[in-house]
Design an enzyme around this catalytic site. Structure first.
Site: not given
Ligand code: CMP
Length: 153
Positions: A112, A102, A57, A91, A9, A115, A126, A49, A85
């Site tokens: 984070n 992470r 968010f 996350t 990212k 992805h 994807e 997404y 994963r």
């Molecule tokens: P990712 O694994 O790319 O999948 C969805 C993304 O949304 C996640 O990683 C984070 O970057 C983001 N995300 C998930 N939950 C939240 C949250 N509560 N607030 C802000 N960003 C979030």
């Protein structure tokens, strides 16, 4: 063999962590079968997404993911979806275990770093969003016999 879609990212690119993160995947015997530096458009973000578009968010997530380049990759390996994963950790970087990507590099739930697809259907969807079939380069790696035995493949 499984394939999974990875995004390094914008925070990963901006923090000059691309090399360190890719090294972890290479060290785990995952093969890179596609890779490119690119900007995610708002349209692509909304498709990628889709399950989050209505969440509170999402606007901040879209702004973040479209705000600077990402590295999109397809990794291939045995149980690659789960293995990657597990390598990423939870996350939220604050909750991710030490030793995970992470856990070692992130202290944020949004920023984070990486992805990764969360299942076979998501991976197929994807990979198709980010790459054409002609961009996927399967190949044999000569070190594979030193990474696992034949009956494990
Ligand atoms: P990712 O694994 O790319 O999948 C969805 C993304 O949304 C996640 O990683 C984070 O970057 C983001 N995300 C998930 N939950 C939240 C949250 N509560 N607030 C802000 N960003 C979030």
């Amino acid at each position: 063999m499984e394939r999974t879609l990875i995004l390094l990212k914008p925070d990963c690119v901006q923090r000059r962590l691309i090399g360190q993160i890719i090294s972890r995947f290479e060290n785990k015997a995952l093969n890179i079968v596609a890779m490119k530096l690119m900007k995610v458009t708002p349209e692509l973000s909304q498709k990628h997404y889709a399950e989050h578009v209505e969440k509170p968010f999402y606007p901040a997530l879209e702004s973040f993911i479209t705000g600077a380049p990402v590295v999109a990759m397809v990794l291939e390996g045995l149980e690659a979806i789960r293995v990657v994963r597990d390598m990423l950790g939870k996350t939220n970087g604050l909750q991710a275990a030490a030793g995970t990507i992470r856990g070692d590099f992130s202290s944020s739930r949004q920023m984070n770093l990486v992805h990764a697809s969360d299942g076979p259907e998501a991976a197929a969807r994807e990979i198709n969003l980010y790459f054409n079939d002609s961009e996927l380069c399967g190949y044999d790696v000569c070190l594979t016999p030193w990474m696992r035995t034949n009956d494990e493949a």
